[in-house]
Design a protein around this motif. Structure first.
Motif, PDB file in Angstrom:
ATOM      1  N   MET A  67      -3.310  -5.099  -5.806  1.00  0.00           N
ATOM      2  CA  MET A  67      -2.086  -5.062  -5.000  1.00  0.00           C
ATOM      3  C   MET A  67      -1.183  -6.256  -5.337  1.00  0.00           C
ATOM      4  O   MET A  67       0.035  -6.105  -5.494  1.00  0.00           O
ATOM      5  CB  MET A  67      -2.435  -5.051  -3.507  1.00  0.00           C
ATOM      6  CG  MET A  67      -3.142  -3.772  -3.075  1.00  0.00           C
ATOM      7  SD  MET A  67      -3.693  -3.827  -1.352  1.00  0.00           S
ATOM      8  CE  MET A  67      -2.140  -3.487  -0.522  1.00  0.00           C
ATOM      9  N   ASP A  97      -6.178   2.896   1.887  1.00  0.00           N
ATOM     10  CA  ASP A  97      -6.181   1.843   2.898  1.00  0.00           C
ATOM     11  C   ASP A  97      -7.608   1.349   3.052  1.00  0.00           C
ATOM     12  O   ASP A  97      -8.344   1.831   3.900  1.00  0.00           O
ATOM     13  CB  ASP A  97      -5.638   2.381   4.230  1.00  0.00           C
ATOM     14  CG  ASP A  97      -5.489   1.282   5.266  1.00  0.00           C
ATOM     15  OD1 ASP A  97      -5.527   0.094   4.891  1.00  0.00           O
ATOM     16  OD2 ASP A  97      -5.326   1.611   6.455  1.00  0.00           O
ATOM     17  N   ARG A 107       0.823  -1.206   0.000  1.00  0.00           N
ATOM     18  CA  ARG A 107       0.000   0.000   0.000  1.00  0.00           C
ATOM     19  C   ARG A 107       0.860   1.260   0.000  1.00  0.00           C
ATOM     20  O   ARG A 107       0.602   2.202  -0.742  1.00  0.00           O
ATOM     21  CB  ARG A 107      -0.948   0.001   1.204  1.00  0.00           C
ATOM     22  CG  ARG A 107      -2.060   1.017   1.083  1.00  0.00           C
ATOM     23  CD  ARG A 107      -2.861   1.131   2.358  1.00  0.00           C
ATOM     24  NE  ARG A 107      -2.124   1.794   3.424  1.00  0.00           N
ATOM     25  CZ  ARG A 107      -1.826   3.106   3.444  1.00  0.00           C
ATOM     26  NH1 ARG A 107      -2.188   3.876   2.453  1.00  0.00           N
ATOM     27  NH2 ARG A 107      -1.167   3.639   4.448  1.00  0.00           N
ATOM     28  N   CYS A 163      -1.775   3.659  -2.478  1.00  0.00           N
ATOM     29  CA  CYS A 163      -3.190   3.363  -2.720  1.00  0.00           C
ATOM     30  C   CYS A 163      -3.972   3.500  -1.421  1.00  0.00           C
ATOM     31  O   CYS A 163      -3.392   3.499  -0.342  1.00  0.00           O
ATOM     32  CB  CYS A 163      -3.368   1.977  -3.332  1.00  0.00           C
ATOM     33  SG  CYS A 163      -2.986   0.580  -2.269  1.00  0.00           S
TER      34      CYS A 163
END
Length: 163
Positions: A114, A90, A83, A88
């Motif tokens: 991811m 959470d 992340r 990006c």
């Protein structure tokens, strides 16, 4: 080894044709991994005939990366590692040990986006994750049934107890 499986467009549980479902956008956190995701999805349409790089080994390792991202026990820092590098959001993922396949479509899209970032440069990014102590050697192969030998050979470098 021959695997017996139905089409990936049919739900294994209820038999619904998934092609009739309303599409949801795949999040784009990284352009390179998004392009790899598009290639991967197109290979599913052609049943992998045009893109042999997305064979069973790829699926097994991708699934393992998804499990690690969701794991709060075996790889609690792995999701945060990815992340931070992707910058990006959470996303709050449902607590518990729910398998990847039972998560909401929004959660699965987020996790796959991811995981595809890791997969788009697997050797480099898993090495970075391991060096950052975001993932342990034992987690890389945990519960990975019949792991691809090339992946096992690569992962062995992270075993601190190797002789």
């Amino acid at each position: 080894m021959l695997l017996l499986a139905g089409p990936m467009s049919i739900c294994h549980s209820c038999g619904d044709d998934l092609r009739a479902a309303l599409p949801l956008a795949i999040p784009i956190y990284d352009q390179k991994s998004f392009q790899e995701t598009v290639k991967f999805l197109k290979s599913l349409e052609s049943n992998h005939r045009e893109r042999p790089q997305f064979g069973f080994s790829f699926h097994a390792i991708l699934h393992q990366q998804c499990k690690l991202i969701l794991s709060e026990r075996t790889a609690p820092r792995f999701k945060e590692f990815i992340r931070e590098r992707l910058n990006c959001p959470d996303m709050h993922l449902a607590n518990g040990r729910s398998p990847f396949e039972t998560r909401t479509i929004v959660e699965r899209h987020h996790v796959v986006a991811m995981a595809m970032w890791i997969m788009s440069d697997l050797r480099k990014r898993l090495t970075l994750a391991w060096e950052s102590q975001a993932v342990r050697y034992s987690a890389l192969l945990k519960d990975l049934d019949n792991p691809p030998q090339r992946f096992v050979s690569f992962a062995r470098q992270f075993n601190r107890n190797r002789t």
